[in-house]
Design a protein around this motif. Sequence first.
Motif, mmCIF file in Angstrom:
data_model
loop_
_atom_site.group_PDB
_atom_site.id
_atom_site.type_symbol
_atom_site.label_atom_id
_atom_site.label_comp_id
_atom_site.label_asym_id
_atom_site.label_seq_id
_atom_site.Cartn_x
_atom_site.Cartn_y
_atom_site.Cartn_z
ATOM 1 N N ASP A 186 0.789 -1.173 -0.427
ATOM 2 C CA ASP A 186 -0.295 0.185 0.319
ATOM 3 C C ASP A 186 0.565 1.251 0.354
ATOM 4 O O ASP A 186 0.443 2.482 -0.820
ATOM 5 C CB ASP A 186 -0.852 -0.074 1.123
ATOM 6 C CG ASP A 186 -2.226 -1.103 0.908
ATOM 7 O OD1 ASP A 186 -2.516 -2.116 -0.182
ATOM 8 O OD2 ASP A 186 -2.553 -1.340 1.966
ATOM 9 N N LEU A 187 1.678 1.027 0.646
ATOM 10 C CA LEU A 187 2.698 2.453 1.251
ATOM 11 C C LEU A 187 3.270 3.174 -0.673
ATOM 12 O O LEU A 187 3.751 3.669 -1.199
ATOM 13 C CB LEU A 187 3.387 2.019 1.579
ATOM 14 C CG LEU A 187 5.141 3.174 2.475
ATOM 15 C CD1 LEU A 187 4.590 4.591 2.323
ATOM 16 C CD2 LEU A 187 5.655 2.811 3.295
ATOM 17 N N LEU A 188 4.005 1.615 -1.297
ATOM 18 C CA LEU A 188 4.416 1.958 -2.269
ATOM 19 C C LEU A 188 3.900 2.086 -3.511
ATOM 20 O O LEU A 188 4.068 2.759 -4.456
ATOM 21 C CB LEU A 188 5.276 0.251 -2.875
ATOM 22 C CG LEU A 188 5.998 -0.151 -1.655
ATOM 23 C CD1 LEU A 188 6.537 -1.191 -1.995
ATOM 24 C CD2 LEU A 188 7.487 0.977 -1.985
ATOM 25 N N GLY A 189 2.243 1.683 -3.340
ATOM 26 C CA GLY A 189 1.525 2.425 -4.588
ATOM 27 C C GLY A 189 1.319 3.380 -4.222
ATOM 28 O O GLY A 189 1.104 4.304 -4.841
ATOM 29 N N LEU A 190 0.960 4.614 -3.103
ATOM 30 C CA LEU A 190 1.000 5.361 -3.105
ATOM 31 C C LEU A 190 2.521 6.398 -3.269
ATOM 32 O O LEU A 190 1.609 7.445 -4.294
ATOM 33 C CB LEU A 190 0.716 6.005 -1.040
ATOM 34 C CG LEU A 190 -0.645 5.544 -0.613
ATOM 35 C CD1 LEU A 190 -0.506 5.585 0.654
ATOM 36 C CD2 LEU A 190 -1.755 6.509 -0.899
ATOM 37 N N LEU A 191 3.554 5.868 -3.322
ATOM 38 C CA LEU A 191 4.334 6.535 -3.711
ATOM 39 C C LEU A 191 4.595 6.458 -4.905
ATOM 40 O O LEU A 191 5.160 7.846 -6.296
ATOM 41 C CB LEU A 191 5.554 5.712 -3.264
ATOM 42 C CG LEU A 191 6.967 5.840 -2.979
ATOM 43 C CD1 LEU A 191 7.369 7.071 -1.715
ATOM 44 C CD2 LEU A 191 8.472 5.046 -2.792
ATOM 45 N N ALA A 192 3.528 5.461 -5.390
ATOM 46 C CA ALA A 192 3.658 5.912 -7.635
ATOM 47 C C ALA A 192 3.222 7.279 -7.829
ATOM 48 O O ALA A 192 3.462 6.788 -9.168
ATOM 49 C CB ALA A 192 3.440 4.043 -7.559
ATOM 50 N N THR A 193 2.398 7.090 -6.890
ATOM 51 C CA THR A 193 1.122 8.370 -7.762
ATOM 52 C C THR A 193 1.375 9.207 -7.804
ATOM 53 O O THR A 193 1.080 10.203 -8.476
ATOM 54 C CB THR A 193 0.375 8.209 -6.864
ATOM 55 O OG1 THR A 193 0.519 8.896 -5.219
ATOM 56 C CG2 THR A 193 -0.746 7.698 -6.633
ATOM 57 N N GLY A 194 2.759 9.394 -7.484
ATOM 58 C CA GLY A 194 3.883 10.955 -7.460
ATOM 59 C C GLY A 194 2.914 12.173 -6.252
ATOM 60 O O GLY A 194 3.997 13.082 -5.769
#
Length: 476
Positions: free
Chosen positions: A297-305
């Motif tokens: 979930d954290l990496l997903g948020l990170l990828a949003t920019g």
Amino acid sequence: MNERHRLVESLLCLVREYSMTAPGETVLVAVSGGPDSVALVHALWSVREELGITLYVAHLNHSFRGEESDNDARFVWSLASSLSIPCVIEKVDVPRMRQMLRLSAESAARLVRYEFLENTAEKIGAARIALGHTADDQVETVLMNIIRGSGTDGLAGMPPVRGKIIRPLLGVRRTDVASYLQEQGLSARIDETNLLPHFTRNRIRLRLLPMLREYNPGIDTVILQLAELARADSAYMNAEASKVFKRLTIACDTGAVTLDRGELLGLDLAIRRRVVREAVKSVRSDISDLGFRHVEDLLGLLATGGDFRYELPAGVFVECERGSIVFRSERQRDVPIIYKYEIAVPGETPIGEAGVLIKAEVIESHLEPVRSPDDTEVILDLDKVKGTLVARNWQPGDRIQPLGMKGSKKLQDVFTDRKIPRRVRHRIPVIQDGERILWVVGVIISDVAKVTDSTQRCLRLRAVPVSPCSYDRKVV
């Protein structure tokens, strides 16, 4: 000369392979009174002179089984006395503590046991704590980790060595333990709760493993081989992730670490996941409750920019702002850090708040570049420096005339342009003379004291990282 039992041979082999002990060390042996721990302490006692070690016995009475628990303690005391080994016994009401902490019986017992062993080892000066886990325990641990949900680290099971903890019997089967006790005429206590299907480990031992052996009689060996392969892979990947984590670290403080967001996103997914876990571990040592879904979930948020705030288990908070991502142990408002130090010229001036040492020296020529690529070193015209040189924290309203420019610029705008997080700005040393800002360490250099063809004397300033962290950090 009598041939040694295979349990002793296996123990010695593992001790030497993993350098579990060194001559002159004291080893604290955890003895519950069960077959495994009795075999462990007796086997270590039989080779103590060969290994050059001194033994201590530690026993924790968990108070789970009333009089039976007290009898276990008396048995361990008697065993230690028969071998002339000093013995430390402590009694703790684990059932009561379990209710207070709202933990399972297994978790509460493990928590109290390890704390007792670590405290006892510290008191007696033991370099190692020996536990009696066997190969059968390893099989059960790997299966238990798979059932609970685990990555490669969980498939590796229990390591032979972890800090002070050593497991000399990890290559020994329970059948070898029974054979050794019989050969040596040793008795052991039997904990009847190990036969009850109330605990996960017991159910794995009593129900799951017998079923798996119907599909593959050699399943135990297969699982042990899997653990060995996973341990080697995990060790390599974790070492690589640790190196990358250090490289990506922009700043670290007590309870907080800041990483470069762009570089983190550019990593291979396998390393990226481990770097995140490494970051969480740096602010909170116990990451047992950090699950796969949390990291994903954290990496997903990170990828949003975009910028975001995200809460992980046990009070770890993640804040992503511009080009950085901050992991901290608790949510708190950033308190401005205020400091001011007079810089010794020549000499060394430590700036503890920034984690750097400012080294100043007077030089006669400027044949070298007047600045380093990362702006952590600068050469100034000493005769253009007015008054006393000081290092202080950034303050709102600060302005600087950047090298090569005629006008001035707000430092706040410089920080924004360089994507420097707000929470670290107050730590960055601002170097100024009596009138003007000459250098912002690691960020920007002023034009006002630049070296020219007419310069007679030069002042070289260098910022050297000196961090309280266990690794070097970049100058922020």
